[in-house]
Design a protein around this motif. Structure first.
Motif, PDB file in Angstrom:
ATOM      1  N   THR A 204       0.871  -1.176   0.000  1.00 22.30           N
ATOM      2  CA  THR A 204       0.000   0.000   0.000  1.00 22.30           C
ATOM      3  C   THR A 204       0.904   1.221   0.000  1.00 22.30           C
ATOM      4  O   THR A 204       2.132   1.094   0.016  1.00 22.30           O
ATOM      5  N   GLN A 205       0.327   2.393   0.029  1.00 25.95           N
ATOM      6  CA  GLN A 205       1.111   3.627   0.057  1.00 25.95           C
ATOM      7  C   GLN A 205       1.464   4.064   1.473  1.00 25.95           C
ATOM      8  O   GLN A 205       2.121   5.078   1.639  1.00 25.95           O
ATOM      9  N   GLN A 206       1.050   3.307   2.472  1.00 25.20           N
ATOM     10  CA  GLN A 206       1.371   3.674   3.838  1.00 25.20           C
ATOM     11  C   GLN A 206       2.882   3.618   4.053  1.00 25.20           C
ATOM     12  O   GLN A 206       3.569   2.772   3.483  1.00 25.20           O
ATOM     13  N   LYS A 207       3.389   4.495   4.898  1.00 20.19           N
ATOM     14  CA  LYS A 207       4.831   4.564   5.144  1.00 20.19           C
ATOM     15  C   LYS A 207       5.388   3.219   5.602  1.00 20.19           C
ATOM     16  O   LYS A 207       6.439   2.781   5.129  1.00 20.19           O
ATOM     17  N   SER A 208       4.690   2.534   6.501  1.00 17.01           N
ATOM     18  CA  SER A 208       5.180   1.240   6.991  1.00 17.01           C
ATOM     19  C   SER A 208       5.260   0.212   5.857  1.00 17.01           C
ATOM     20  O   SER A 208       6.196  -0.596   5.809  1.00 17.01           O
ATOM     21  N   SER A 209       4.322   0.258   4.943  1.00 15.55           N
ATOM     22  CA  SER A 209       4.356  -0.661   3.796  1.00 15.55           C
ATOM     23  C   SER A 209       5.482  -0.314   2.834  1.00 15.55           C
ATOM     24  O   SER A 209       6.140  -1.203   2.290  1.00 15.55           O
ATOM     25  N   ILE A 210       5.706   0.962   2.618  1.00 11.35           N
ATOM     26  CA  ILE A 210       6.800   1.395   1.739  1.00 11.35           C
ATOM     27  C   ILE A 210       8.143   1.016   2.354  1.00 11.35           C
ATOM     28  O   ILE A 210       9.060   0.553   1.655  1.00 11.35           O
ATOM     29  N   ASP A 211       8.275   1.185   3.672  1.00 12.80           N
ATOM     30  CA  ASP A 211       9.509   0.773   4.355  1.00 12.80           C
ATOM     31  C   ASP A 211       9.744  -0.728   4.194  1.00 12.80           C
ATOM     32  O   ASP A 211      10.862  -1.173   3.946  1.00 12.80           O
TER      33      ASP A 211
END
Length: 133
Positions: free
Chosen positions: A33-40
């Motif tokens: 997803t585009q959530q920061k935790s997902s991008i990390d």
């Protein structure tokens, strides 16, 4: 080439199931997803698995919102992915939960899912079903 098997290897990127799946798959699709935790986590998948294993992968961005934390282009650049697809965020999520139904009841979500179904069952260069970045 049609896909014979689809393996959801989970989110623990250091498990044997994930490594074995990536190593033996004809096509790897990372869902994020585009959530920061997902991008990390996506960055970890790229640095700790995709690059060292020297495999190709595509990305499916679930719950996509244009203008949110990470654009499709920014996500593509994380792993130099050839293909990045998206399923847009559905405003009907909570409504579907309340109605005890699935999002497939709602036209916009259903169209996106049909688009993704075509993506995973056709060659990656088929641009008819691809989000333009």
């Amino acid at each position: 080439k049609d896909i014979d098997n689809f393996i959801d290897s989970g989110s623990d990127i250091y498990s044997g199931l994930v490594v074995g799946s990536i190593e033996n798959a004809d096509k790897n699709v990372i869902v994020t997803t585009q959530q920061k935790s997902s991008i990390d986590r996506l960055k970890l998948v790229v640095s700790d698995l995709i690059k060292p294993m020297n495999v190709d992968a595509e990305v499916l961005v679930n719950k996509y919102i244009k203008g949110a934390f990470a654009s499709l282009k920014e996500i593509q650049d994380i792993g130099k992915f050839k293909q990045v697809y998206s399923i847009r965020y559905s405003q009907y999520g909570w409504e579907a939960e309340k109605d005890e139904t699935t999002l497939l009841k709602y036209p916009g979500f259903y169209r996106d899912m049909k688009k993704y179904e075509k993506v995973i069952t056709t060659v990656k260069d088929n641009r008819d079903y691809e989000e333009t970045i």
